[in-house]
Scaffold this active site. Structure first.
Site, PDB file in Angstrom:
ATOM      1  N   GLY A 229       0.832  -1.198   0.000  1.00  0.00           N
ATOM      2  CA  GLY A 229       0.000   0.000   0.000  1.00  0.00           C
ATOM      3  C   GLY A 229       0.861   1.239   0.000  1.00  0.00           C
ATOM      4  O   GLY A 229       2.033   1.221  -0.393  1.00  0.00           O
ATOM      5  N   SER A 230       0.296   2.326   0.487  1.00  0.00           N
ATOM      6  CA  SER A 230       1.002   3.610   0.463  1.00  0.00           C
ATOM      7  C   SER A 230       2.064   3.673   1.550  1.00  0.00           C
ATOM      8  O   SER A 230       2.019   2.938   2.544  1.00  0.00           O
ATOM      9  CB  SER A 230       0.010   4.759   0.664  1.00  0.00           C
ATOM     10  OG  SER A 230      -0.467   4.765   2.001  1.00  0.00           O
ATOM     11  N   GLU A 249       5.697  -3.292   0.999  1.00  0.00           N
ATOM     12  CA  GLU A 249       5.883  -2.805  -0.372  1.00  0.00           C
ATOM     13  C   GLU A 249       5.034  -1.551  -0.485  1.00  0.00           C
ATOM     14  O   GLU A 249       3.806  -1.628  -0.490  1.00  0.00           O
ATOM     15  CB  GLU A 249       5.468  -3.888  -1.368  1.00  0.00           C
ATOM     16  CG  GLU A 249       6.035  -3.648  -2.760  1.00  0.00           C
ATOM     17  CD  GLU A 249       5.211  -2.656  -3.550  1.00  0.00           C
ATOM     18  OE1 GLU A 249       5.570  -1.447  -3.554  1.00  0.00           O
ATOM     19  OE2 GLU A 249       4.206  -3.065  -4.133  1.00  0.00           O
ATOM     20  N   LEU A 250       5.720  -0.386  -0.576  1.00  0.00           N
ATOM     21  CA  LEU A 250       5.042   0.881  -0.321  1.00  0.00           C
ATOM     22  C   LEU A 250       5.013   1.828  -1.513  1.00  0.00           C
ATOM     23  O   LEU A 250       4.863   3.026  -1.344  1.00  0.00           O
ATOM     24  CB  LEU A 250       5.711   1.562   0.881  1.00  0.00           C
ATOM     25  CG  LEU A 250       5.790   0.708   2.152  1.00  0.00           C
ATOM     26  CD1 LEU A 250       6.481   1.480   3.267  1.00  0.00           C
ATOM     27  CD2 LEU A 250       4.409   0.248   2.589  1.00  0.00           C
ATOM     28  N   CYS A 283       2.463   0.305  -8.644  1.00  0.00           N
ATOM     29  CA  CYS A 283       3.596   0.923  -7.961  1.00  0.00           C
ATOM     30  C   CYS A 283       4.818   1.030  -8.861  1.00  0.00           C
ATOM     31  O   CYS A 283       5.725   1.815  -8.578  1.00  0.00           O
ATOM     32  CB  CYS A 283       3.934   0.148  -6.696  1.00  0.00           C
ATOM     33  SG  CYS A 283       4.112  -1.630  -6.964  1.00  0.00           S
ATOM     34  N   GLU A 377       4.103   9.979  -5.944  1.00  0.00           N
ATOM     35  CA  GLU A 377       3.578   8.838  -6.699  1.00  0.00           C
ATOM     36  C   GLU A 377       2.233   9.217  -7.309  1.00  0.00           C
ATOM     37  O   GLU A 377       1.250   9.425  -6.599  1.00  0.00           O
ATOM     38  CB  GLU A 377       3.414   7.620  -5.787  1.00  0.00           C
ATOM     39  CG  GLU A 377       2.904   6.396  -6.528  1.00  0.00           C
ATOM     40  CD  GLU A 377       2.841   5.154  -5.657  1.00  0.00           C
ATOM     41  OE1 GLU A 377       2.943   4.048  -6.211  1.00  0.00           O
ATOM     42  OE2 GLU A 377       2.680   5.296  -4.423  1.00  0.00           O
TER      43      GLU A 377
END
Length: 484
Positions: A229-230, A249-250, A283, A377
């Site tokens: 996510g963020s 995992e950002l 991402c 992002e």
């Protein structure tokens, strides 16, 4: 249209009574699914059940776990169309993208099955040091126990497959918190696994908001958390989790570099195909393209032409390349960032507007280096194209980001390839491809605010297991003579 009602899976039963939250399809504007929300009693029951369930799953042989996952790999191919349709309805993801995601789910199950068979340990060379002579030490990888998988909306099926299949392959019981935007496809995938022989002790599903996620992260029964996510939410996960194993995992703002020796037409085609798939909601989606100045105008023209060939429309349409984003708010954010870049002097060569939750594929040429579209992002259907002069300088510009997930590089110069691989602050580099390429059996993850840990069954199993050591005193597999 009729909607799908989804329950919480707790202690082997789908609980449907209680409060539900509706999911409006971003394209259809109708209710496409309703998810029963987990309450405090559900959480307590799930944690208690998981603790006992972890022991039951750990007793399964790796061969038995692998057989379940192999069956699931075959079964998911048979449900490819129905699962892709759910992705289209809940998320606005075009069928072609949804089918591709379900194909990857099948691969992920198959790879996880293979990795389950490879879990082992070591005989350690303890007799190489004097104090170890006459002894034997061995290790094996044991399940952590209870894992928590928190999955995102952009690839809810495949990222659930990665987290749950690797956790089960390792011998754990897993609590799944799906994204509120995709409850139906998440539940459907869990149901498929259960039909293929996944024991009920191996998985539970709890729907809810961020407060539910924080409660689960803080639960002492949970031994490892995998979250996608963020960056902001990842930091909240870490704070709530405390001293637990984390795989985070950002996200990122991926850069792709196009050198003067590259095939510009090919690079433009690849960047157009991978910058707007899933409306850019990936991402590693192409976000920043840096083109050597001598080829900059040529690339912008070719790229814009390729982007304008993309078909925008109903995600259930066979020819649709770009559907809708996850909701109107996300679409408006992207368009507002594009407008701000334009106000700063950028040239918008195509797109730049939205229709509901659908952002028309947008190309932004030469935005200011400090534009939000470049620095943050974007996670949407907009790509910035910027010129550069010196290769070392563009490496530094790419690294001037709080993110570092994956990058692309178009060149035939092996020296540049080695330099980029060494110098770029990213978890992965794709050569003669854009940043947006992934193989599910290859380690994937980032550095800096893009998180830590690597997603891919083999590497995730390392995070989902602990090393246990056995010391045998007075028994040696090696020579025990202490001196010559």
């Amino acid at each position: 249209m009729s909607s799908t009602s989804i329950g919480c899976l707790v202690a082997g039963e789908w609980r449907t009574d209680g409060p539900h939250v509706e999911r409006l399809g971003p394209w259809t504007r109708d209710v496409v699914s309703t998810a029963r929300q987990a309450g405090d009693d559900d959480v307590r029951a799930a944690l208690d059940y998981a603790r006992g369930g972890a022991r039951a799953v750990a007793r399964m042989s790796p061969a038995a776990r692998a057989a379940v996952l192999d069956r699931a790999a075959t079964a998911v191919a048979g449900q490819r169309e129905s699962l892709a349709r759910l992705l289209a309805l809940e998320l606005g993801k075009p069928l072609k993208d949804g089918r591709g995601e379900i194909d990857r789910v099948a691969d992920t199950f198959a790879v996880s099955a293979a990795e389950a068979r490879h879990i082992g340990g070591e005989v350690l060379p303890v007799a190489g040091w004097a104090r170890g002579v006459g002894n034997t030490a061995l290790t094996h990888r044991a399940p952590v126990g209870v894992a928590l998988a928190i999955t995102p909306f952009n690839a809810p099926a495949n990222l659930l497959a990665h987290k749950l299949a690797a956790s089960f392959a390792a011998g754990n019981s897993t609590l799944v918190k799906p994204p509120p935007q995709a409850p139906a496809v998440s539940a459907a995938l869990v149901a498929l696994l259960l039909e293929c022989g996944l024991p009920p002790e191996a998985v539970q599903v709890l729907h809810g908001d961020g407060a539910l996620g924080a409660t689960l992260c803080a639960a002492p029964e949970v031994g490892v958390i995998s979250f996608t996510g963020s960056a902001a939410t990842g930091a909240a996960v870490a704070r709530a989790a405390g001293a637990k194993r984390l795989v985070l995992e950002l996200g990122g703002n991926a850069a792709t570099i196009v050198c003067a020796d590259a095939d510009v037409a090919a690079a433009a085609r690849v960047c157009a195909a991978t910058g707007y798939s899933n409306s850019g909601q990936s991402c590693i989606s192409v976000q920043r393209v840096y083109v050597q100045r001598a080829r900059f105008d040529e690339f912008v023209d070719a790229f814009t032409a390729e982007v304008e060939k993309l078909t925008v429309g109903d995600p259930l349409g066979e020819g649709t390349d770009v559907g809708s984003m996850v909701d109107d708010e996300a679409a408006e954010r992207v368009v507002s960032w594009v407008r701000a870049a334009g106000a700063g002097g950028a040239r918008i060569t195509t797109g730049g507007r939205r229709e509901g939750a659908t952002v028309l594929p947008t190309v932004v040429a030469a935005p200011p280096a400090d534009a939000t579209l470049v620095r943050e992002e974007v996670f949407g259907a907009a790509v910035a194209v910027l010129p550069y002069d010196d290769f070392d300088d563009v490496i530094a510009v790419c690294n001037d980001s709080r993110y570092g997930l994956q990058a692309g590089l178009f060149t035939h110069d092996v020296r540049r390839i080695v330099t980029a691989w060494r110098e770029l602050e990213v978890g992965g580099l794709v050569v003669n491809g854009s940043s947006n390429f992934r193989l599910d059996h290859v380690p994937f993850g980032g550095v800096k605010d893009s998180g830590f840990g690597r997603e891919s069954p083999r590497w995730m199993i390392d995070d989902y297991t602990v090393v246990k050591t056995l010391l045998l005193r007075g028994m040696s597999l090696f020579g025990d003579q202490e001196s010559v």
